[in-house]
Design a protein around this motif. Sequence first.
Motif, mmCIF file in Angstrom:
data_model
loop_
_atom_site.group_PDB
_atom_site.id
_atom_site.type_symbol
_atom_site.label_atom_id
_atom_site.label_comp_id
_atom_site.label_asym_id
_atom_site.label_seq_id
_atom_site.Cartn_x
_atom_site.Cartn_y
_atom_site.Cartn_z
ATOM 1 N N ASN A 46 92.786 65.311 57.954
ATOM 2 C CA ASN A 46 92.869 63.878 58.256
ATOM 3 C C ASN A 46 92.023 63.066 57.272
ATOM 4 N N ASP A 108 94.167 54.659 62.055
ATOM 5 C CA ASP A 108 94.617 55.686 63.011
ATOM 6 C C ASP A 108 94.027 57.055 62.650
ATOM 7 N N ASP A 111 90.457 57.148 63.591
ATOM 8 C CA ASP A 111 90.346 57.333 65.044
ATOM 9 C C ASP A 111 90.481 58.818 65.397
ATOM 10 N N ALA A 112 91.433 59.486 64.729
ATOM 11 C CA ALA A 112 91.655 60.916 64.983
ATOM 12 C C ALA A 112 90.430 61.727 64.573
ATOM 13 N N GLU A 115 87.710 61.191 67.136
ATOM 14 C CA GLU A 115 88.008 61.931 68.363
ATOM 15 C C GLU A 115 87.700 63.422 68.196
ATOM 16 N N GLN A 116 88.061 63.970 67.024
ATOM 17 C CA GLN A 116 87.792 65.384 66.763
ATOM 18 C C GLN A 116 86.288 65.660 66.731
#
Length: 217
Positions: A46, A108, A111-112, A115-116
Amino acid sequence: MPEDEVVFRIGAADNNTIPKPSWTYSKELNAFYPSLEEMFFQMEENENEVMEEAEDITLTMDEVQELVEDLKLDLLKSEEMDWEQSQQTEEVIQKMEDIFEQMAQMSDLMDAVKEQIEKNDLLNENLTEKFQNLQELLNQLMTPEMKEALEKMREAAQEMDPEKMLQALEDFEFNAQDFEEQLDRFIEMFELAMAEQKMDEIRKKLEQMIQEQQAIM
């Protein structure tokens, strides 16, 4: 624990009470908890996408700045706007709208990543805070002033007004320069955070290896 595997079945009972409920079961299902290496790999994928998007935006902004300079020179040489200049304006606006979409994709992806990090407790507190600051910086890149300058360009193109267009281009250039500076700052900070993350990843893997060795002894 990382790399653990859980084997389970799902059961369902009917409403019979006499003599007792009947149960049916699914076949055995497997759930895997990803390894530390797999979690870092997914997060880094990511992050690499974020970097690719940021570098692509930098190249597109260079193209936009060149188009704006050419358009300004053309307008200074003529008393009226023509169809070609109007099309150049539309090209600038379209490229900027493409950049807006890329910025949304980057947000986005960030954000990922966030979160990870939080879900798997991958990074130390200091580094986690740096990624949060990067997310905030990214969200601040597209200013209302930039969008307003683009709207003024669109209006001037519709009115075919060279004076309004020149003023709109000046406003846009001022905001575009600030945007590029902030984007360069984001890229630099992101690269530093990724390098620090790599060191933190090595530390975590060493700690895991020591824990596994101690469990064997």
